[in-house]
Every structure is written in structure tokens, then in C-alpha cells.
Design a protein around this motif. Structure first.
Motif: not given
Lengths: 116, 625
Positions: B216, B219-220, B223, B319, B323, B613-614, B616-618, B621
Motif C-alpha cells: 500500500k 504504490f502510493a 507517485r 504514505s 501525501d 490496489y494499483a 485505485q492508485v494509478f 492519476w
């Protein structure tokens, strides 16, 4: 004397179990702790042939005991646990068993040499 | 056979197994000193036993009455050792131990014999034929008196053989009386074994603690890579003739936090995450701060004044904190394959990871790697100074006193003894050895411990922070201006490329899922082949060949590393059982198939979750400038 022999044997046995199975490095302290009992036993044994055995046998046993005592006396100041364990567990314990074995076999206290 | 023949034959055997060892032993033999005197005697049963005299004492190594008795009992307590189980034996002065082990063990063992005295080792090699044992087991003989077999060598052997998985199978034994005759060597041996075991456990437990948030965070935080900086850029802009100050959050920080105001603009001040709030509240703005903890609560750094302070961090750190933070972010190489591949496009310099296991040790290594010659430690207690764990204003406004009556006591920096706990002691040991290594490499490197309390760190100069600033912080420096000269790692085309690569992560996870499912299917096929009453050797070898190729594909996949880390416990079970032996190839094959299928199915499941999950993140983006 029987009680003392039994106690001493038990204490040496515990020391040996610690040394052999738990890698204990406290043999010197533990044997030093029972030195008064060892002395009392040795004085009693060496005070004369009161055991109904031949003079030759008594002399042999006395020499064995003196050899054990000498090793114990040699090992303690040098913190030599190998020699000390050897003398106490494989020497003195076996010697003490001469006075306990009879009881184990026959269950008769009378087999122990009479105290003088 | 005579002694000389036995010795020469043993040297030949050792040379065959370890080329070069014959010359090493011979060289050592020719320069033997007189420090150790070995005297041979006869036990009552005629066995040859040794009495040894060193500068530290004189003792027997075997008993007179029952020379083999203790070794026999010891071997009995070892029980049934697993195939290839590592056994570390310190001392061969009582050869009965090695004889019991190598002569009677039913399975092949990996035996490492460390004998501090070359004279005793030679005595052994002159009288005991080792060829038979070396054929049945892997036996390594080491002696500190042989050139090339220093503690570094010994540590590397221990490190290679002991892992968390093999720890339950490993046995360590120091022969009685070696601690009397060779106290320093015995301590070093026990410490090396203990540290390796502790490190393995810490590593496992750390992975276990963070495995749930690892991917988690990764990946977050990825970015942020497209606009990041690298720690390797720092030496080009930070002057190396200024001191660096590591501000940790130990309880003694309460005592001298205000003094740090005088160091601002005269040193590079790096704070650990937990110290940021107390520092800002005391009117000290550090030049940079560090966060490495994957579960660090945002509340510890949640302060508007902290958002733009340059941050040194890791790609798996919490993360939420990254952020929240708006300023320059510096990353280091940490061995994450896909991240290192991105970095490699712009920065080929590797080995820049922060070390030591704590956020403060990370800050310390960073300063050293920047090339700063004088490091001042503040609030680095590594102990419960005043019975408190941290400085006030960190986890609580006023940190509570704790009951430290049963804590381990270590030498203090100011007080004679201070209470500490296991993890602090690991960091303390790390500092002791790391600073020593730094100073061996660079004799001008100095560490000033201005922690006004806490545990004593070896090879540091102890002084108050006020004195340290007065003596060391003579030159002025504008760190923010220095950092302002840096350009982000990825710009222009490179940045577009990095964004493109990051956006491929969801597909990459899907690809791993497919490859792992294929490997699981092959494992199941292997199970079916082995489960038949008459196993076909051809079919077995055929599936094995395909499996090897497919597992290789999975293991080389960039995303596999993440699955592997997330399956820490499953990996442990497999590693732990890999040395088990079975009665037949068929039985062994079925077990390999069962475990392999289970593991690959888990990898596939992991990859599926990562992909979700990836996405959701990318997906969608759009990184800002």
C-alpha cells in the motif's frame, strides 16, 4: 552419615545435570557450596577401616578418594570445570554410590556401613 | 598411521574441499607463537587428553575418569538433527565432541568448527583422520590464528548458514573451559552467533509487522518518485566542512532542545520524524527530517510548519505522511526492484540505502554518506533517561515515567548506568560497530555525543550540546539555498517515461498473477505424477524442467519481490521445512508439489490484490508539475 551421603550425592547429581544438559557454567560455585559436606564425608571415611573390608581394599579406596579430593582441590582455584565435573560426577558420586547401592538393591539401611 | 602422515593426509583432504587451505594452515603453523601451551596426559582408560595453558588460565579439556562421557551426553541432547542442519562448535580440544557429532549423526550436517588456538587445531589434525567425516558432512575448520580467517570471515560463515528459517535447526556449542582459556574469543564467538540470530529475528518480525501496509505504501509513494530527489544528489550541494546534527527524540532532548537554536545556519540539522513537533515548538526548524517507519502515525508530524521542510524518506514509509508533506522529498536505493530500475535511468550510483534499522541511524548514515566529517548526536539516548522513553511533546505532551526496575542496565553517557530495552540495545550495538568501521575507513571522522543522558556510544566524544555548537559550528551555511540548487531526478522526457512506467504497474501485477497461476498448475501436475502408484521418471523430469523455467519467470518478475515480502510467514514455513528429508523421491516430490502449489496460488492471489490496489492508485492519476 547416611543422610549426608544422600544429600551430597543429590547435590552433585544436580550439578552434573546442569553441566551436561543445561551447559551450566556454575560447577565451581556449586561444588564449592558442598565442600563442607565433602570434607565431613572424607574425614569419616578416612578415619579408619570401619567397613568390614580387607585392609588392601580399604587402602585402595582411600587412595581413590584422595585422588578425587586432590583433583577437586586442583580444579576449584583454576576454575577448571572439566576436571571438577569429572572428579565430582564420575569420581565422587560413584564413590558415594558404594554406600547407597546396597540400599538400592536390598532396600535395607543396614547395608550402609555403621557410623563410628 | 603416524602423526605426520595423518596430518599430511588431513591437509590434503582440506585442500581438496577448500583450495588454498593447506597453505593457510602451513603458514600459520610456521609462525606459531608460544602463547598457548598444550600438554598431553593419559586418562585412566588410556585416552589421550589435553591440559592447556594460556595467558588467561590453565585447564583440562577432557576429564580423566570419563573422557568421553560429557560429549556422549551432549550428542544425546542434540536429538535427531535435520539434514544439512548447521552446527557451530567452538573448540576441538576435546575431540570427542566432533567425533560424536560427525561420527554418529545419521544425516549429513553442516559443521563449523571454530578453534581459537591453531596449536590445538594442529594437535587435532595430527591425530584424527577427518577424511571419512568430510565425506559424510560439510565440515569447515576455522581458527583465529590462521591468516584470512578473521572474525569478518567467521561472521560471514555464520551469516550465510543461519537464517530465520534455519534457526530452529541450528545448534551452537562452546566446549567447557574455552571461556576460561580464551575469554575474548569465546565472547566474540557467542556475540557473533547471537547477533546473527537476533538480526534474523528482527528482520522477520519487522517484515511481519509491516507486510500488511508494505505494498500500500509502496504504490502510493511511487507517485512521488516522478518529482523526487535522491540522497545521492546531496553531496554535490552540501558543504562537507560543516557539522551535521542528528536530532533524535530521546528523553534527554528535553534538557538541551533550546540550545539547537544556536546551531541553525551553522550545521546541517536533520531531525527524526518524532522530534519534529518538539523542535518546532521550541523554535527550531530543522533543515531536513527523516521518516522510514511504514506505520508512523501522521499525528506525530502533522504541523503546518513541517509540511515544506525537506524530507528524507523511503518508498515504503507511511504514505499518509508523504501525501501530507509538500516539500522536497529525497529517496535512497532500498533494493525495491521496480523503484531501483526507475532510479537507474538517471542515477547509476547504488548502495546508498540508509542503514541501522532506526530512523536516527538512517539520519546518521546519511550524514556519513554525504561526506560530513563531524556528526553531533542529540536526543540519541538509546535508553530510558529519567525512566522515560521519549522527549516531551512527542507521543504525549508530558511523557510518563515508566517502571524500568526490570530493564537491562547499560553504561550511561552521563549517569553511571541507564535502563534500556532490547531494540535500543540493538541500535546501540549498531552505532558501536558502525562508527568503528567509519573511523577505520576515515580516521578524521568524528562523532560527538551531545545527548545529555542516555547510553554511552563507543568511539564518540561526550560533551554538552552548548559546547559542541561553540566548538564545531563556526561556519555559517544556508542549507535551504544549497538544496535549492538541486534539480528533481526526473525532468522532461525522463519524467514522462517514469510516469509511464508507474502507470504500467497494474498490468504488471496482472502479468505476475498469470505467471504464478501457471506455476501453481505445474506444481499440481507434479503432484499428480508423483501420486501415481508407479511414478514415471520421464514424466517427473519433464514437469520438473517446465517448473524450473516457470518458477524462474515468476521469481524474476519485478512484482514478485512485493508478493514474496508480503508472504513472509508462508516463506518462513517453506524455508523452515526445506531441509526436511523424506523416505522416497515420490514422497518428497508430492510434498514439494503441495507446498509449491500452495505458495504459487498465494503469490497469484497477492498479485490480484496488488493489481486491484494499483488500479485505485494509478488509474486516472495525473501528476501535477
Amino acid at each position: 552419615m547416611e543422610g549426608l551421603i544422600r544429600e551430597l550425592h543429590q547435590e552433585l547429581y544436580s550439578m552434573s545435570v546442569g553441566y551436561l544438559y543445561y551447559r551450566s557454567r556454575k560447577a565451581v560455585e556449586e561444588v564449592t557450596g558442598v565442600l563442607p559436606k565433602i570434607r565431613e564425608f572424607a574425614e569419616w571415611f578416612l578415619s579408619g577401616n570401619q567397613f568390614g573390608i580387607g585392609a588392601e581394599d580399604y587402602r585402595g579406596l582411600s587412595a581413590t578418594l584422595l585422588g578425587i579430593l586432590e583433583d577437586i582441590a586442583d580444579a576449584i582455584p583454576r576454575k577448571d570445570r572439566v576436571l571438577l565435573h569429572d572428579a565430582a560426577a564420575y569420581g565422587l558420586m560413584g564413590f558415594l554410590e558404594l554406600f547407597l547401592e546396597g540400599e538400592k538393591e536390598d532396600g535395607a539401611e543396614g547395608d550402609l556401613p555403621a557410623e563410628s | 598411521m603416524g602423526q605426520k602422515e595423518t596430518y599430511l593426509r588431513n591437509l590434503e583432504t582440506l585442500e581438496r574441499h577448500y583450495p588454498g587451505m593447506r597453505d593457510m594452515i602451513e603458514k600459520g603453523r610456521k609462525s606459531l607463537g608460544e602463547e598457548v601451551k598444550v600438554m598431553a596426559e593419559e586418562a585412566y582408560d588410556g585416552t589421550r587428553i589435553l591440559r592447556v595453558r594460556t595467558a588467561d588460565g590453565e585447564c583440562y579439556l577432557s576429564g580423566k575418569r570419563e573422557p568421553r562421557g560429557p560429549a556422549r551426553e551432549w550428542a544425546r541432547t542434540l536429538g535427531n538433527l535435520q539434514e544439512n542442519a548447521p552446527v557451530f562448535l567452538m573448540g576441538v580440544g576435546d575431540p570427542a565432541y566432533l567425533e560424536e557429532l560427525a561420527g554418529h549423526a545419521g544425516r549429513r550436517l553442516v559443521i563449523v568448527v571454530y578453534e581459537p588456538s591453531l596449536r590445538i587445531l594442529l594437535d587435532f589434525l595430527e591425530r584424527h583422520e577427518i577424511g571419512g567425516w568430510m565425506g559424510r558432512h560439510t565440515i569447515v575448520f576455522c581458527s583465529g590464528e590462521i591468516e584470512g580467517m578473521s572474525w569478518g570471515y567467521m561472521r560471514s560463515i555464520i551469516g550465510r548458514l543461519v537464517s530465520y528459517g534455519t534457526l530452529p535447526l541450528t545448534r551452537f556449542f562452546v566446549l567447557q573451559n574455552y571461556d576460561v582459556l580464551f575469554p575474548e574469543e569465546t565472547l566474540a564467538f557467542v556475540k557473533a552467533c547471537n547477533e546473527t540470530a537476533v538480526n534474523e529475528m528482527v528482520q522477520f518480525n519487522t517484515l511481519h509487522r509491516f507486510e500488511g501496509v508494505y505494498v500500500k505504501n509502496l504504490f502510493a509513494n511511487s507517485r512521488h518518485l516522478c518529482s523526487c530527489y535522491k540522497t545521492t544528489q546531496l553531496p554535490s550541494v552540501i558543504p562537507q566542512d560543516i557539522p551535521g546534527i542528528v536530532v533524535a527524540a530521546g528523553p534527554s532532548l528535553n534538557r538541551n532542545i533550546g540550545d539547537l537554536r544556536d546551531a541553525k545556519g551553522r550545521a546541517l540539522i536533520i531531525a527524526v520524524d518524532t522530534a519534529i513537533k518538539p523542535l518546532l515548538n521550541a523554535g527550531v526548524e530543522p533543515d531536513m527530517y527523516v521518516i522510514v517507519d511504514a506505520k508512523k502515525p501522521l499525528s506525530l508530524v502533522e504541523d503546518e510548519r513541517a509540511r515544506d521542510i525537506p524530507l528524507v524518506t523511503t518508498v515504503d514509509a507511511a504514505s499518509e505522511v508523504l501525501d501530507y508533506h509538500r516539500g522536497m522529498k529525497f529517496f535512497a536505493n532500498e533494493g525495491v526492484w521496480f523503484v531501483d530500475r526507475l532510479f537507474a535511468r538517471r542515477d547509476k550510483e547504488a548502495g546508498t540505502a540508509m542503514e541501522g534499522g532506526s530512523v536516527a541511524t538512517a539520519a546518521f548514515t546519511l550524514l556519513y554518506k554525504i561526506g560530513i566529517q563531524r556528526v553531533i548526536l542529540v536526543g540519541q539516548d538509546l535508553a530510558f533517561t529519567g525512566n522515560r522513553s521519549h522527549a516531551d511533546g512527542t507521543f504525549e505532551e508530558r511523557m510518563p515515567e515508566e517502571d524500568t526496575s526490570r530493564f537491562l542496565m547499560v553504561e550511561g553517557n552521563v549517569e553511571e548506568k541507564v535502563p534500556t530495552r532490547g531494540d535500543f540495545q540493538i541500535y546501540l550495538n549498531w552505532y558501536n560497530s558502525y562508527i568503528k568501521g567509519c573511523q577505520e575507513h576515515d580516521p578524521d571522522f568524528r562523532v560527538i555525543n551531545a545527548t545529555e543522558g542516555g547510553a554511552k556510544i563507543q568511539n564518540t566524544e561526550v560533551m554538552t550540546l552548548r559546547d559542541a555548537i561553540r566548538k564545531e559550528c563556526g561556519k555559517t551555511v544556508d542549507i535551504q539555498a544549497c538544496l535549492g540548487r538541486l534539480r528533481p531526478l526526473f525532468e522532461g522526457e525522463d519524467r514522462e517515461w517514469a510516469i509511464g512506467e508507474l502507470k504500467k504497474i497494474p498490468d504488471s501485477c496482472g502479468e505476475l498473477q498469470g505467471e504464478a497461476e501457471e506455476a501453481a498448475a505445474l506444481y499440481r501436475k507434479l503432484g499428480a505424477v508423483c501420486g501415481k502408484p508407479t511414478m514415471s521418471r520421464k514424466a517427473y523430469l519433464g514437469v520438473l524442467k517446465k517448473l524450473r523455467r516457470q518458477v524462474g519467470k515468476v521469481e524474476r518478475h519485478e512484482m514478485y519481490q512485493l508478493a514474496n515480502q508480503s508472504l513472509n510467514a508462508a516463506r518462513y514455513i517453506i524455508q523452515n521445512e526445506q531441509l526436511l528429508t523424506y523416505d522416497s523421491v515420490q514422497e518428497e516430490g508430492m510434498e514439494i508439489a503441495r507446498k509449491g502449489a500452495l505458495y504459487m496460488e498465494s503469490v497469484a492471489r497477492c498479485a490480484g490484490i496488488f493489481q486491484e490496489y494499483a488500479r485505485q492508485v494509478f488509474d486516472g492519476w495525473e501528476p501535477g508539475e
